[in-house]
Design an enzyme around this catalytic site. Structure first.
Site, PDB file in Angstrom:
ATOM      1  N   GLY A 108       0.812  -1.220   0.000  1.00 40.92           N
ATOM      2  CA  GLY A 108       0.000   0.000   0.000  1.00 40.92           C
ATOM      3  C   GLY A 108       0.840   1.262   0.000  1.00 40.92           C
ATOM      4  N   VAL A 148       0.452  -4.409   6.442  1.00 40.34           N
ATOM      5  CA  VAL A 148      -0.962  -4.554   6.055  1.00 40.34           C
ATOM      6  C   VAL A 148      -1.765  -3.487   6.794  1.00 40.34           C
ATOM      7  CG1 VAL A 148      -0.706  -7.020   5.627  1.00 40.34           C
ATOM      8  CG2 VAL A 148      -1.499  -6.243   7.863  1.00 40.34           C
ATOM      9  N   PRO A 166      -7.253  -0.856   9.964  1.00 34.44           N
ATOM     10  CA  PRO A 166      -8.282   0.188  10.045  1.00 34.44           C
ATOM     11  C   PRO A 166      -8.962   0.214  11.412  1.00 34.44           C
ATOM     12  CG  PRO A 166      -9.081  -1.692   8.776  1.00 34.44           C
ATOM     13  CD  PRO A 166      -7.651  -1.968   9.098  1.00 34.44           C
ATOM     14  N   SER A 178       3.326  -1.351  10.040  1.00 36.35           N
ATOM     15  CA  SER A 178       2.001  -0.748  10.236  1.00 36.35           C
ATOM     16  C   SER A 178       1.955  -0.087  11.605  1.00 36.35           C
ATOM     17  CB  SER A 178       0.908  -1.815  10.213  1.00 36.35           C
ATOM     18  OG  SER A 178       1.022  -2.624   9.083  1.00 36.35           O
ATOM     19  N   THR A 179       1.119   0.943  11.723  1.00 36.29           N
ATOM     20  CA  THR A 179       0.919   1.571  13.030  1.00 36.29           C
ATOM     21  C   THR A 179      -0.040   0.722  13.833  1.00 36.29           C
ATOM     22  OG1 THR A 179       1.184   3.686  11.994  1.00 36.29           O
ATOM     23  CG2 THR A 179       0.220   3.687  14.176  1.00 36.29           C
ATOM     24  N   LEU A 201       6.542   8.603   7.146  1.00 36.24           N
ATOM     25  CA  LEU A 201       6.422   9.307   5.866  1.00 36.24           C
ATOM     26  C   LEU A 201       5.055   9.952   5.741  1.00 36.24           C
ATOM     27  CD1 LEU A 201       4.532   7.707   3.587  1.00 36.24           C
ATOM     28  CD2 LEU A 201       6.474   6.178   3.581  1.00 36.24           C
ATOM     29  N   PHE A 237       0.420  14.414  18.296  1.00 36.52           N
ATOM     30  CA  PHE A 237       0.962  15.771  18.497  1.00 36.52           C
ATOM     31  C   PHE A 237       0.782  16.620  17.237  1.00 36.52           C
ATOM     32  CE2 PHE A 237       3.834  16.429  22.321  1.00 36.52           C
ATOM     33  CZ  PHE A 237       3.229  15.463  23.087  1.00 36.52           C
ATOM     34  N   CYS A 266      -4.254   8.359   8.830  1.00 35.79           N
ATOM     35  CA  CYS A 266      -3.580   8.099  10.110  1.00 35.79           C
ATOM     36  C   CYS A 266      -4.060   8.894  11.306  1.00 35.79           C
ATOM     37  CB  CYS A 266      -2.084   8.328   9.930  1.00 35.79           C
ATOM     38  SG  CYS A 266      -1.305   6.975   9.055  1.00 35.79           S
TER      39      CYS A 266
HETATM   40  C1  UDX Z   1      -1.490   0.775   6.353  1.00 32.83           C
HETATM   41  C2  UDX Z   1      -2.211   1.191   7.612  1.00 32.83           C
HETATM   42  O1  UDX Z   1      -3.385   1.890   7.248  1.00 32.83           O
HETATM   43  C3  UDX Z   1      -1.385   2.037   8.511  1.00 32.83           C
HETATM   44  O2  UDX Z   1      -1.968   2.121   9.774  1.00 32.83           O
HETATM   45  C4  UDX Z   1      -0.088   1.437   8.719  1.00 32.83           C
HETATM   46  O3  UDX Z   1       0.742   2.351   9.353  1.00 32.83           O
HETATM   47  C5  UDX Z   1       0.557   0.911   7.469  1.00 32.83           C
HETATM   48  O4  UDX Z   1      -0.340   0.147   6.701  1.00 32.83           O
HETATM   49  P1  UDX Z   1      -1.301   1.974   4.038  1.00 32.83           P
HETATM   50  O5  UDX Z   1      -0.091   1.393   3.414  1.00 32.83           O
HETATM   51  O6  UDX Z   1      -1.621   3.407   3.784  1.00 32.83           O
HETATM   52  O7  UDX Z   1      -1.191   1.919   5.610  1.00 32.83           O
HETATM   53  O8  UDX Z   1      -2.561   1.027   3.755  1.00 32.83           O
HETATM   54  P2  UDX Z   1      -3.041   0.446   2.368  1.00 32.83           P
HETATM   55  O9  UDX Z   1      -2.647   1.353   1.270  1.00 32.83           O
HETATM   56  O10 UDX Z   1      -4.463   0.068   2.555  1.00 32.83           O
HETATM   57  O11 UDX Z   1      -2.147  -0.873   2.194  1.00 32.83           O
HETATM   58  C6  UDX Z   1      -2.291  -2.041   2.899  1.00 32.83           C
HETATM   59  C7  UDX Z   1      -2.114  -3.198   1.931  1.00 32.83           C
HETATM   60  O12 UDX Z   1      -2.081  -4.449   2.647  1.00 32.83           O
HETATM   61  C8  UDX Z   1      -3.222  -3.321   0.893  1.00 32.83           C
HETATM   62  O13 UDX Z   1      -2.676  -3.275  -0.401  1.00 32.83           O
HETATM   63  C9  UDX Z   1      -3.852  -4.698   1.187  1.00 32.83           C
HETATM   64  O14 UDX Z   1      -4.322  -5.353   0.036  1.00 32.83           O
HETATM   65  C10 UDX Z   1      -2.719  -5.431   1.846  1.00 32.83           C
HETATM   66  N1  UDX Z   1      -3.132  -6.564   2.682  1.00 32.83           N
HETATM   67  C11 UDX Z   1      -4.099  -6.413   3.605  1.00 32.83           C
HETATM   68  C12 UDX Z   1      -2.497  -7.793   2.528  1.00 32.83           C
HETATM   69  O15 UDX Z   1      -1.626  -7.952   1.674  1.00 32.83           O
HETATM   70  N2  UDX Z   1      -2.862  -8.834   3.342  1.00 32.83           N
HETATM   71  C13 UDX Z   1      -3.868  -8.715   4.262  1.00 32.83           C
HETATM   72  O16 UDX Z   1      -4.186  -9.677   4.959  1.00 32.83           O
HETATM   73  C14 UDX Z   1      -4.500  -7.456   4.401  1.00 32.83           C
HETATM   74  C1  UDX Z   2       0.834  11.937   8.605  1.00 30.68           C
HETATM   75  C2  UDX Z   2       2.152  12.251   9.331  1.00 30.68           C
HETATM   76  O1  UDX Z   2       2.588  13.561   8.959  1.00 30.68           O
HETATM   77  C3  UDX Z   2       3.206  11.207   9.005  1.00 30.68           C
HETATM   78  O2  UDX Z   2       4.383  11.470   9.750  1.00 30.68           O
HETATM   79  C4  UDX Z   2       2.648   9.832   9.348  1.00 30.68           C
HETATM   80  O3  UDX Z   2       3.572   8.818   9.030  1.00 30.68           O
HETATM   81  C5  UDX Z   2       1.349   9.579   8.625  1.00 30.68           C
HETATM   82  O4  UDX Z   2       0.414  10.621   8.938  1.00 30.68           O
HETATM   83  P1  UDX Z   2      -0.099  12.302   6.155  1.00 30.68           P
HETATM   84  O5  UDX Z   2      -1.415  11.925   6.757  1.00 30.68           O
HETATM   85  O6  UDX Z   2       0.325  11.629   4.905  1.00 30.68           O
HETATM   86  O7  UDX Z   2       1.065  12.057   7.212  1.00 30.68           O
HETATM   87  O8  UDX Z   2      -0.115  13.882   5.843  1.00 30.68           O
HETATM   88  P2  UDX Z   2       0.152  15.212   6.672  1.00 30.68           P
HETATM   89  O9  UDX Z   2       1.021  16.081   5.877  1.00 30.68           O
HETATM   90  O10 UDX Z   2       0.559  14.946   8.054  1.00 30.68           O
HETATM   91  O11 UDX Z   2      -1.286  15.920   6.686  1.00 30.68           O
HETATM   92  C6  UDX Z   2      -2.380  15.392   7.406  1.00 30.68           C
HETATM   93  C7  UDX Z   2      -3.560  16.324   7.292  1.00 30.68           C
HETATM   94  O12 UDX Z   2      -3.362  17.541   8.030  1.00 30.68           O
HETATM   95  C8  UDX Z   2      -3.880  16.766   5.857  1.00 30.68           C
HETATM   96  O13 UDX Z   2      -5.277  16.773   5.662  1.00 30.68           O
HETATM   97  C9  UDX Z   2      -3.320  18.169   5.808  1.00 30.68           C
HETATM   98  O14 UDX Z   2      -3.921  18.959   4.816  1.00 30.68           O
HETATM   99  C10 UDX Z   2      -3.644  18.661   7.206  1.00 30.68           C
HETATM  100  N1  UDX Z   2      -2.805  19.798   7.657  1.00 30.68           N
HETATM  101  C11 UDX Z   2      -1.449  19.657   7.742  1.00 30.68           C
HETATM  102  C12 UDX Z   2      -3.405  21.001   8.042  1.00 30.68           C
HETATM  103  O15 UDX Z   2      -4.634  21.135   7.981  1.00 30.68           O
HETATM  104  N2  UDX Z   2      -2.607  22.026   8.498  1.00 30.68           N
HETATM  105  C13 UDX Z   2      -1.258  21.909   8.599  1.00 30.68           C
HETATM  106  O16 UDX Z   2      -0.604  22.878   9.039  1.00 30.68           O
HETATM  107  C14 UDX Z   2      -0.660  20.685   8.208  1.00 30.68           C
END
Ligand code: UDX
Ligand code: UDX
Length: 461
Positions: free
Chosen positions: A15, A91, A94, A132-133, A164, A227, A277
Site C-alpha cells: 500500500g 498490512v 483500520p 504498520s501503526t 512518511l 501531536f 492516520c
Molecule cells: C497501512 C495502515 O493503514 C497504517 O496504519 C499502517 O501504518 C501501514 O499500513 P497503508 O499502506 O496506507 O497503511 O494502507 P493500504 O494502502 O491500505 O495498504 C495495505 C495493503 O495491505 C493493501 O494493499 C492490502 O491489500 C494489503 N493486505 C491487507 C495484505 O496484503 N494482506 C492482508 O491480509 C491485508
Molecule cells: C501523517 C504524518 O505527517 C506522518 O508522519 C505519518 O507517518 C502519517 O500521517 P499524512 O497523513 O500523509 O502524514 O499527511 P500530513 O502532511 O501529516 O497531513 C495530514 C492532514 O493535516 C492533511 O489533511 C493536511 O492537509 C492537514 N494539515 C497539515 C493542516 O490542515 N494544516 C497543517 O498545518 C498541516
C-alpha cells in the site's frame, strides 16, 4: 542465484506505506533483494506496470531503477515468507467497525492472519518488522502467536514505525528526520535491531537512527501523529476566535511559530485534517487510555478529534449562513477532494464531509481535483444527492454560485480568477478552506471572499 544478494527482504502489504518504503530500500541497498507481496492481485499488477497503484511524486523513477533487478512485486506470499531473512508487515489496520471497541480500536484481523501465515510457512528463523501503526503491545501478541508452535525457528519482532507523509513520501524516506527501531533488550533482540539499523545506515546518517525498547517505539508513532494533529486542532480552534475578533490566524500562527520552542510547522489553519492516520491513531490512543482507566487523558486527546469535526461543520455552516441561509438548488464547486495536495488519496478527507453535508442541504455539488476524482466517486457512491465530477477547474466553476477550496493544490493558487468570476452566478463566493488564494485580489475581481480565521471580504451590504 540467491548468493547474488546479501539479504532477502519481504514486505507484506503493497500500500501507501509498504510500496514506497520498499522502493527506497531497494534503491539504496542494491545488494538486498526486496520482494513486495499483497493479497490484492490487481494492485500487484499495477506495481509491475507503468501505471503504479498510488500517485507519489518521484516514485515512478525509483521503481524503474530497481524493478526486475533487486525489487520484485508478487502475489506469492508463501514463497516470499519462506525465502526472506527480514519480513516487514505493512498490512492495513483500520478502525474496528464491529464488536468491542467499534469506532475506536484498531481492527487487527489482517495483522493476526499475517502472523499466522508467517508461522505456517516459515522454515527458518526470521526478523519480523512491524511497519504498520499498531496499538501498544501488539508486538507481544505477535510474539505469542509466532512462538505458539514451532521451537526450531526463532522469530524476533521489531517495531519500526513509518513517519512518511503522503505527497512527500520519497523525500521523507530519503531524508528522514529520524528512523526509529524498537526491540526487545535481549541479546537476540539487540542483534536483530542492529541488522535493521545496518539496513537504514546505507543512506541514513547514524545519528538519525534511534533505538528504544519495543513498547516505547510503538507508542511513539501514535504520539507523533497525535501531536501533529493536536497542533492543527489548536490553530483551527483559534481560527474560530480570529473570525469573531477580526484577527488574522496567519499572523497569529506566524508570531507564535517564531518561538523556537514552538516552531512554525503544522500551524496552517484549514477546513480540518484528513488522511488515513491522524484520526485512527488518536482513536487508538484514546482507546488504550480508556482501557487503563486514564479517562482524563483519553478526553484530552479525544478533544483533538472533536475540534476537527467542529471545524468541518463550521466551514459548511459558514457557507450556509453567508449564502442567505439556503443552499438548496445552488451549484457549489469543490476545488480539490484529496485529503492534501500532491496525492490522489481521499481517506478521511474533509472533502467527504463537506460534500455530504452540502448534499444534505440539497446543493448541487461539482467536484474537481487533479488526481482524486476516481476515489471521490467511490467515496460518495450511494449518497443521495446531486453531484458531478469535472476535470477542468474552469468548467467546474462555470455557472456555480460558490467555490469551496478544500485541497491546497498548487493549481488553485494560480488560476485565472477573472475568467472564473465571469463564468459564475453573482454574487459569487469563494470559501477558502486552505487560505491559499490571494484574498485581496479575488475581492477586487468581485468575489465575496471567506477565508479561514480571517475577516471576510464582502461586497454585500
Ligand atoms: C497501512 C495502515 O493503514 C497504517 O496504519 C499502517 O501504518 C501501514 O499500513 P497503508 O499502506 O496506507 O497503511 O494502507 P493500504 O494502502 O491500505 O495498504 C495495505 C495493503 O495491505 C493493501 O494493499 C492490502 O491489500 C494489503 N493486505 C491487507 C495484505 O496484503 N494482506 C492482508 O491480509 C491485508
Ligand atoms: C501523517 C504524518 O505527517 C506522518 O508522519 C505519518 O507517518 C502519517 O500521517 P499524512 O497523513 O500523509 O502524514 O499527511 P500530513 O502532511 O501529516 O497531513 C495530514 C492532514 O493535516 C492533511 O489533511 C493536511 O492537509 C492537514 N494539515 C497539515 C493542516 O490542515 N494544516 C497543517 O498545518 C498541516
Amino acid at each position: 542465484m540467491s548468493e547474488k544478494y546479501q539479504k532477502r527482504i519481504l514486505c507484506i502489504g503493497a500500500g501507501y506505506v509498504g510500496g514506497p518504503t520498499m522502493v527506497m530500500i531497494a534503491n539504496k541497498c542494491p545488494r538486498y533483494k526486496v520482494t513486495v507481496v499483497d493479497i490484492d492481485k490487481g494492485k500487484i499488477e499495477k506495481w509491475n506496470s507503468d501505471a503504479l497503484p498510488i500517485y507519489e511524486p518521484g516514485l515512478d523513477k525509483l521503481v524503474k531503477v530497481a524493478r526486475g533487478k533487486n525489487l520484485f512485486f508478487s502475489t506469492d506470499i508463501e514463497k516470499g515468507i519462506r525465502s526472506a531473512d527480514i519480513i516487514f508487515v505493512s498490512v492495513n489496520t483500520p478502525t474496528k467497525t464491529f464488536g468491542a471497541g467499534a469506532g475506536m480500536a484498531a481492527d487487527l484481523q489482517y495483522w493476526e492472519r499475517t502472523a499466522r501465515q508467517i508461522l505456517e510457512c516459515a522454515d527458518s528463523s526470521k526478523i519480523i518488522v512491524e511497519k504498520s501503526t499498531l496499538p501498544v503491545k501488539t508486538a507481544q501478541a505477535m510474539e505469542r502467536i509466532l512462538t505458539a508452535e514451532k521451537t526450531d525457528v526463532h522469530f524476533e519482532v521489531l517495531s519500526n514505525p513509518e513517519f512518511l507523509s503522503e505527497g512527500t513520501a520519497v523525500a521523507d524516506l530519503e531524508h528522514p528526520d529520524r528512523v526509529l527501531v524498537g526491540s526487545r533488550l535481549t541479546e537476540s533482540g539487540i542483534k536483530a535491531r542492529d541488522e535493521l539499523v545496518n539496513l537504514y545506515a546505507h543512506w541514513v546518517p547514524q545519528e538519525k537512527i534511534i533505538t528504544s525498547d519495543i513498547w516505547s517505539s510503538e507508542l511513539s508513532k501514535l504520539v507523533s501523529n497525535a501531536f501533529l494533529a493536536q497542533r492543527i486542532s489548536s490553530i483551527n480552534a483559534i481560527s474560530a476566535l480570529c473570525e469573531k475578533t477580526d484577527s488574522d490566524v496567519a499572523n497569529v500562527a506566524k508570531a507564535v511559530g517564531f518561538d523556537n520552542r514552538i516552531g512554525a510547522k503544522f500551524l496552517n489553519a484549514s477546513v480540518g485534517f484528513g488522511g488515513s492516520c491522524f484520526k485512527k491513531d488518536i482513536l487508538n490512543l484514546v482507546y488504550i487510555c480508556q482501557h487503563y482507566g486514564l479517562d482524563s487523558v483519553a478526553d484530552y486527546w479525544q478533544s483533538v478529534i472533536h475540534i476537527n469535526e467542529y471545524q468541518k461543520e463550521r466551514f459548511v455552516l459558514n457557507m450556509l449562513n453567508t449564502m442567505f441561509n439556503t443552499l438548496a438548488g445552488k451549484r457549489i464547486c469543490l476545488y480539490g477532494f484529496a485529503f492534501k495536495a500532491d496525492t490522489g488519496d481521499t481517506r478521511e478527507s474533509p472533502a467527504i464531509y463537506v460534500a455530504r453535508r452540502l448534499m444534505e442541504e440539497q446543493a448541487q455539488v461539482i467536484i474537481t481535483d487533479p488526481k482524486a476524482l476516481e476515489n471521490a466517486k467511490q467515496d460518495l457512491a450511494g449518497l443521495k444527492g446531486d453531484v458531478e465530477y469535472i476535470d477542468d477547474p474552469y468548467e467546474a466553476a462555470s455557472s456555480s454560485h460558490a467555490i469551496a477550496i478544500v485541497t491546497e493544490w498548487e493549481i488553485y493558487r494560480t488560476l485565472d480568477y477573472e475568467r472564473v468570476f465571469r463564468s459564475m452566478i453573482k454574487p459569487a463566493f469563494v470559501f477558502d478552506g486552505r487560505n491559499i488564494v490571494d484574498h485581496q485580489k479575488l475581492y477586487e475581481i468581485g468575489f465575496n471572499v471567506h477565508p479561514i480565521g480571517k475577516p471576510a471580504m464582502t461586497h454585500l451590504r
